[in-house]
Design a protein around this motif. Structure first.
Motif, PDB file in Angstrom:
ATOM      1  N   MET A  97      60.150 139.390  -7.253  1.00  0.00           N
ATOM      2  CA  MET A  97      60.165 139.820  -5.795  1.00  0.00           C
ATOM      3  C   MET A  97      58.528 140.366  -5.455  1.00  0.00           C
ATOM      4  O   MET A  97      58.090 141.014  -6.440  1.00  0.00           O
ATOM      5  N   ALA A  98      58.112 139.635  -4.570  1.00  0.00           N
ATOM      6  CA  ALA A  98      56.568 139.863  -4.365  1.00  0.00           C
ATOM      7  C   ALA A  98      56.475 140.396  -2.815  1.00  0.00           C
ATOM      8  O   ALA A  98      57.011 140.125  -1.899  1.00  0.00           O
ATOM      9  N   ILE A  99      55.691 141.557  -2.799  1.00  0.00           N
ATOM     10  CA  ILE A  99      55.275 142.313  -1.474  1.00  0.00           C
ATOM     11  C   ILE A  99      53.879 142.128  -1.198  1.00  0.00           C
ATOM     12  O   ILE A  99      53.237 142.707  -1.857  1.00  0.00           O
ATOM     13  N   PRO A 100      53.379 141.331  -0.270  1.00  0.00           N
ATOM     14  CA  PRO A 100      52.243 140.979  -0.041  1.00  0.00           C
ATOM     15  C   PRO A 100      51.285 142.167   0.612  1.00  0.00           C
ATOM     16  O   PRO A 100      50.856 142.055   1.947  1.00  0.00           O
ATOM     17  N   ALA A 101      50.948 143.235   0.103  1.00  0.00           N
ATOM     18  CA  ALA A 101      50.464 144.289   0.827  1.00  0.00           C
ATOM     19  C   ALA A 101      48.837 143.907   0.931  1.00  0.00           C
ATOM     20  O   ALA A 101      48.145 143.617  -0.206  1.00  0.00           O
ATOM     21  N   PRO A 102      48.098 144.072   2.058  1.00  0.00           N
ATOM     22  CA  PRO A 102      46.916 143.908   2.061  1.00  0.00           C
ATOM     23  C   PRO A 102      45.963 144.663   1.235  1.00  0.00           C
ATOM     24  O   PRO A 102      46.316 146.008   1.174  1.00  0.00           O
ATOM     25  N   ALA A 103      44.952 144.149   0.781  1.00  0.00           N
ATOM     26  CA  ALA A 103      43.874 144.824  -0.060  1.00  0.00           C
ATOM     27  C   ALA A 103      42.892 145.281   0.888  1.00  0.00           C
ATOM     28  O   ALA A 103      42.699 145.016   1.914  1.00  0.00           O
ATOM     29  N   GLY A 104      42.164 146.556   0.359  1.00  0.00           N
ATOM     30  CA  GLY A 104      41.263 146.847   1.220  1.00  0.00           C
ATOM     31  C   GLY A 104      41.773 147.728   2.401  1.00  0.00           C
ATOM     32  O   GLY A 104      42.611 148.480   2.288  1.00  0.00           O
ATOM     33  N   LYS A 105      41.021 148.019   3.379  1.00  0.00           N
ATOM     34  CA  LYS A 105      41.349 148.813   4.785  1.00  0.00           C
ATOM     35  C   LYS A 105      42.578 148.332   5.185  1.00  0.00           C
ATOM     36  O   LYS A 105      42.853 147.372   5.386  1.00  0.00           O
TER      37      LYS A 105
ATOM     38  N   GLY B 205      49.827 146.857  12.352  1.00  0.00           N
ATOM     39  CA  GLY B 205      50.139 145.950  12.894  1.00  0.00           C
ATOM     40  C   GLY B 205      50.755 144.369  12.388  1.00  0.00           C
ATOM     41  O   GLY B 205      51.210 143.722  12.692  1.00  0.00           O
ATOM     42  N   ILE B 206      50.168 144.518  11.197  1.00  0.00           N
ATOM     43  CA  ILE B 206      50.423 143.281  10.046  1.00  0.00           C
ATOM     44  C   ILE B 206      51.545 143.374   9.505  1.00  0.00           C
ATOM     45  O   ILE B 206      51.996 144.388   9.199  1.00  0.00           O
ATOM     46  N   THR B 207      52.362 142.200   9.917  1.00  0.00           N
ATOM     47  CA  THR B 207      53.878 142.099   9.078  1.00  0.00           C
ATOM     48  C   THR B 207      53.564 141.466   7.452  1.00  0.00           C
ATOM     49  O   THR B 207      52.981 140.318   7.462  1.00  0.00           O
ATOM     50  N   ALA B 208      54.280 142.188   6.581  1.00  0.00           N
ATOM     51  CA  ALA B 208      54.255 141.470   5.345  1.00  0.00           C
ATOM     52  C   ALA B 208      55.650 141.180   4.853  1.00  0.00           C
ATOM     53  O   ALA B 208      56.399 142.418   4.642  1.00  0.00           O
ATOM     54  N   GLU B 209      56.012 140.050   4.816  1.00  0.00           N
ATOM     55  CA  GLU B 209      57.314 139.860   4.322  1.00  0.00           C
ATOM     56  C   GLU B 209      57.731 139.788   2.946  1.00  0.00           C
ATOM     57  O   GLU B 209      56.673 139.312   2.150  1.00  0.00           O
ATOM     58  N   ARG B 210      58.825 140.093   2.609  1.00  0.00           N
ATOM     59  CA  ARG B 210      59.043 140.233   0.922  1.00  0.00           C
ATOM     60  C   ARG B 210      59.495 138.657   0.579  1.00  0.00           C
ATOM     61  O   ARG B 210      60.172 138.197   1.289  1.00  0.00           O
ATOM     62  N   VAL B 211      59.264 138.268  -0.569  1.00  0.00           N
ATOM     63  CA  VAL B 211      59.483 136.837  -1.016  1.00  0.00           C
ATOM     64  C   VAL B 211      59.902 136.979  -2.263  1.00  0.00           C
ATOM     65  O   VAL B 211      59.376 137.638  -3.292  1.00  0.00           O
TER      66      VAL B 211
END
Length: 341
Positions: free
Chosen positions: A270-278, A282-288
């Protein structure tokens, strides 16, 4: 961001006219050409000098521009001519930030960066170099990594060594951000122990691909399940090195311990695409998630069971034979006794 360079360190050898790339890290250090006493460092700066940053973060909309600065510090005693170069940035297979060679034409964020071709710095002096970043009007929203380096070339025979020290530029074009990751090439292998009283492990190899438009530091978890229970592995050891650029991918290997060979073992990544940096509000990160199945036959346990059965049968046969011998001796003893004795 800066990086040190000395013979055998990070600058790559290039035969004749070919120039290698230089890894950039978020540490202040020095560079030393292979056959000279020239040392220097490069750090982010403002118009007055070094400002304490490790990288330069730039957030602009299409059509905007900004002028940043880097400080090149000549720590040598003699004047040095430094070549200044800007190019696209990327991540190596191990997750380290690097920059394309200086003789490669930039095609992304590096092409938006304007720097002077060279700067001459007196011994012990510091030069502040302007770095102008102009975002094209039609630039795609998201991250476009780049870097700026100060370099010195040395030549020994037919080999030229380019010693590069640089600063990382995290250029982000504002707009519709997409944080999305894909999990591919999942492979699982059961690694058993010949000790029937010890559990084995499942070695899992998988690839994480950034199919969005922003830098990601995805959190990956591996779950193995059998009919007797579940085991979870969280990749904390590589959590800080998981950054993946848009369009890039990295392959990881995990080993989940405590897995008993009980037939079918289902492995899920399972991968959770958390944005790097700041943070990006409002961004949506869907688990895959993706799974695969591997079979683990309990050979050691079966062998132990077979030995136990054989031992049990051997004991029964031995006892049966012993009982028959005793009964035979009793019968023979009774026949040999005279009546009325």
């Amino acid at each position: 961001m800066t990086k040190s360079r000395s013979r055998g360190a990070l600058a790559l050898l290039a035969v004749l006219h070919t120039v290698g790339a230089t890894v950039l890290v978020a540490l202040v250090a020095f560079a030393t050409p292979s056959n000279a006493d020239t040392t220097w460092s490069v750090v982010p700066a403002d118009a007055n000098g070094p400002d304490g940053r490790s990288v330069i973060d730039i957030d602009l909309a299409g059509g905007q521009q900004v002028t940043e600065h880097i400080a090149v510090v000549n720590r040598s005693t003699q004047p040095v001519d430094f070549a200044i170069d800007a190019n696209d940035g990327y991540l190596t297979s191990k997750g380290y930030f690097d920059m394309r060679p200086s003789d490669a034409k930039p095609t992304d964020g590096g092409s938006w960066v304007e720097v002077p071709d060279k700067v001459t710095i007196a011994g012990g002096a510091t030069a502040v170099v302007p770095v102008k970043v102009s975002i094209p009007q039609n630039a795609t929203p998201g991250d476009h990594p780049a870097g700026v380096t100060a370099s010195v070339d040395t030549v020994s025979g037919q080999v030229r060594v380019q010693n590069r020290v640089g600063v990382r530029l995290n250029i982000r074009v504002t707009g519709n951000y997409v944080a999305k990751v894909a999990v591919t090439d999942l492979r699982a292998e059961y690694l058993g122990s010949w000790n029937p009283f010890a559990s084995g492990s499942v070695e899992v190899t998988y690839t994480l691909a950034n199919v969005g438009n922003v830098r990601l530091a995805p959190d990956a978890r591996v779950l193995t399940s059998t009919f007797v229970g579940e085991s979870t592995w969280d990749d904390t050891s590589e959590a800080k090195a998981r950054e993946i650029m848009p369009g890039g991918s990295r392959t990881f290997t995990a080993r989940v311990t405590g897995a008993w060979p009980m037939g079918s073992i289902t492995t899920t990544v399972m991968a959770i695409p958390a944005p790097a940096g700041k943070p990006l509000p409002g961004i949506t990160a869907e688990r895959v998630a993706i799974d695969t199945t591997v079979w683990a036959v309990p050979w050691p346990q079966l062998a132990l069971l077979a030995l136990l059965i054989l031992a049990f049968l051997a004991i029964r046969v031995t006892r049966s034979r012993r009982r028959r011998r005793i009964e035979k001796l009793i019968i023979l003893s009774g026949r040999g006794t005279p009546l009325g004795a």
